[in-house]
Structures are given as structure tokens and as C-alpha cells.
Design a protein around this motif. Structure first.
Motif, PDB file in Angstrom:
ATOM      1  N   GLY A  68      -2.913   1.314 -11.536  1.00  0.00           N
ATOM      2  CA  GLY A  68      -1.624   1.681 -10.806  1.00  0.00           C
ATOM      3  C   GLY A  68      -0.942   2.100 -12.319  1.00  0.00           C
ATOM      4  O   GLY A  68       0.233   3.038 -12.254  1.00  0.00           O
ATOM      5  N   ASP A 199       3.243   0.513  -4.480  1.00  0.00           N
ATOM      6  CA  ASP A 199       3.145   0.892  -5.809  1.00  0.00           C
ATOM      7  C   ASP A 199       4.531   0.413  -6.649  1.00  0.00           C
ATOM      8  O   ASP A 199       5.443   0.919  -6.416  1.00  0.00           O
ATOM      9  N   ASP A 226      -1.366   2.369  -6.933  1.00  0.00           N
ATOM     10  CA  ASP A 226      -0.713   3.572  -6.809  1.00  0.00           C
ATOM     11  C   ASP A 226      -1.099   4.019  -5.158  1.00  0.00           C
ATOM     12  O   ASP A 226      -2.249   3.693  -4.683  1.00  0.00           O
TER      13      ASP A 226
END
Length: 307
Positions: A68, A199, A226
């Protein structure tokens, strides 16, 4: 060992391909070399980033957190390289510097700008506030951003905003074989037992999704990652996630409206002057309308509310 962009690029390649072999081929390195590099990265970060399974490599919870953070850095570096190369080869003066958060309308917008001989240089970022700061600092000419409901953007002085969509409802992406996928409109209570992926690097997203779930009386398990990774995990039945209504369903993934439209975003185009907005706004509107009408669930929603 200090982590470098090449290490982050390697992690993203492994996650994207799901295989050390395919990632090594994509990166142009030998698989043993990539395996050794991964082990060193995992030692540096203090734990395994991928589970090695018969079907390939899947991110661990720690791996999802690292990915992420890694993906925006890798994307930033790619954009920097592309912009530098474009500037080095551009013989006709400065290009149009476009900033954007993720949107399916982006490809159509850029295509329309090129058709008008406005060659764009693209800067992607998950943070709309970061893009607005870049715009205010003269590093961008225009920025297409979203404002999550309940989390106002921090707009620097001197910028002009134009609303593209006042409230775009957010949909949910879930596995195609999920029991709730059989309906066109999903109740949040139908997803109470699912793991959600959010996210946390997207401005306002974490707070907004948590508010939505709390209001529905839910406290599900939440993973951080993400939305590229989230899409892969949705397809394998691991998580559900909030998504844009223009998101295209796939055979293994369904995109559905959320009953009551509890979460929305405002879509905005920002520039330093009204004149700069006038030059690019019509093409953005055409591109958005195109992808909106291509998304069956969103098209039905738009027809229902009379948009």
C-alpha cells in the motif's frame, strides 16, 4: 540494507504477477536473484511479505501494508521518468501537466486532449490533497480530484475549482459467487461477515468507510491495501471493497450498488484560472459521461435519479 525504489518495484511485480518466476521475467532478472532480494527485503522489514503457495505468491497482512505504501512511490517514480523524458524530447514547448486520482474517465480524457493537440504529461497520486498542493506550487496545470463525503479537501489559496459531479455514489466490489452478488442492490448487512479492504493512503477514505459501517451497526475485519491489490483479493474471495461506480465487473468479480447510497464523493477539476479550466473541462465531461454509460449498474442508477 536501505530500501530503494528498485526493491519496491520488485515487490509490486511479485504482487501483480503472483509469481516469482513471472515477476523475474517482467523485471528482466534471474529468479534466484529475485528470491534472494526478496529474502533480504523481508529481513529488513522484519517479517514475510508473501506466502509461497502451490498457486503462487500471495501477500501476507504485512505485505499488504508495505504494498500500500510502495505502489504510490513506484507510480511517482514512473511518472517522474516519463515526464523527464517527455520534457527532454518535446520540441514544441511545455506540455499540459495533468494530475489525477484514479478514474476510468482518465484514458478518454487524455485521448480527447491529444486530439486537440494538447499533449498531456500525467501525474497520478492517490492523495487529492497532494495533487492540489502540486497545482498550487506550479508543478501541475490542472488536477482532477475527488472529495470524500465528510472529509473536505484542503484547497490552497489561489486555486479555482469546477464541479464535475456533485455526488458520485460509491459502489461495492465483491466476489462473483458471493450470495449478495445475485442482487443488483446490496445491503451492508449482507456483507457483515466479510473482510473489507481499505486504502488508508486515500484522503478521507478510511474515515468515510468506517463511518458508513458504524452507521449500519457493523464492525467487520478490515485489511489495509491499495485498490489494485484489493481487486485481486476480491476476485479470489478474500475481501470486499468500496469501488467507483464506473468500475467494470469481471467474470470473477461483481460490482453492485449499496442500498441507500451511504457513501459518495464529489468530483472536481482544479486549476489556477477559469481560463485553464475552460480549455480542458469539456473533454473531461465527455470522457466521464462515456464511461458512466458503459457501466450497467451506474447507468441504471443515473437513469433512476434522472441524471
Amino acid at each position: 540494507m536501505d530500501l530503494e525504489v528498485r526493491h519496491l518495484r520488485a515487490l509490486c511485480a511479485i504482487a501483480d504477477t503472483g509469481s516469482l518466476h513471472r515477476a523475474a521475467r517482467q523485471l528482466g532478472v534471474a529468479q534466484p536473484s529475485l528470491s534472494t532480494q526478496l529474502k533480504r527485503i523481508e529481513q529488513e522489514l522484519g517479517g514475510p511479505l508473501f506466502r509461497r503457495e502451490r498457486t503462487g505468491c500471495r501477500p501476507t497482512p504485512l505485505g499488504l501494508v508495505v504494498l500500500g505504501r510502495a505502489r504510490p512511490v513506484v507510480a511517482e517514480m514512473r511518472a517522474l521518468v516519463a515526464e523527464a523524458r517527455a520534457a527532454a524530447t518535446d520540441a514544441d514547448g511545455p506540455q499540459l501537466r495533468v494530475g489525477s486520482t484514479a478514474s476510468r474517465a482518465l484514458a478518454g480524457w487524455l485521448r480527447r486532449l491529444r486530439a486537440r493537440q494538447r499533449e498531456p504529461v500525467l501525474q497520478m497520486d492517490v492523495s487529492p490533497n497532494a495533487l492540489l498542493r502540486m497545482l498550487a506550487g506550479g508543478r501541475l496545470d490542472v488536477a482532477f480530484v475527488h472529495e470524500v463525503e465528510g472529509s473536505p479537501l484542503r484547497v490552497p489559496d489561489g486555486l479555482t475549482l469546477r464541479v464535475l459531479i456533485e455526488r458520485e455514489p460509491q459502489f461495492v466490489s465483491l466476489p462473483a459467487d458471493h450470495p449478495a452478488a445475485g442482487r443488483q442492490e446490496v445491503r451492508l448487512s449482507d456483507l457483515a461477515e466479510d473482510r473489507w479492504m481499505i486504502d488508508p493512503t486515500v484522503d478521507g477514505e478510511w474515515d468515510a468507510v468506517h463511518r458508513m459501517l458504524r452507521a449500519a451497526g457493523l464492525s467487520p475485519r478490515v485489511l489495509h491495501g491499495d485498490y489494485h491489490t484489493a481487486a485481486s483479493l476480491v476476485a479470489t474471495g478474500e475481501v470486499v471493497t468500496v469501488c467507483q461506480p464506473t468500475c467494470q465487473p469481471r467474470p470473477e468479480m461483481a460490482v453492485r450498488r449499496i442500498e441507500g447510497d451511504p457513501l459518495g464523493v464529489r468530483l472536481l477539476l482544479a486549476a489556477r484560472t477559469e481560463g485553464e479550466l475552460d480549455l480542458v473541462f469539456p473533454e473531461l465531461w465527455e470522457a466521464y459521461a462515456e464511461v458512466a454509460r458503459e457501466a450497467p449498474g451506474y447507468r441504471e442508477w443515473l437513469d433512476r435519479v434522472g441524471v
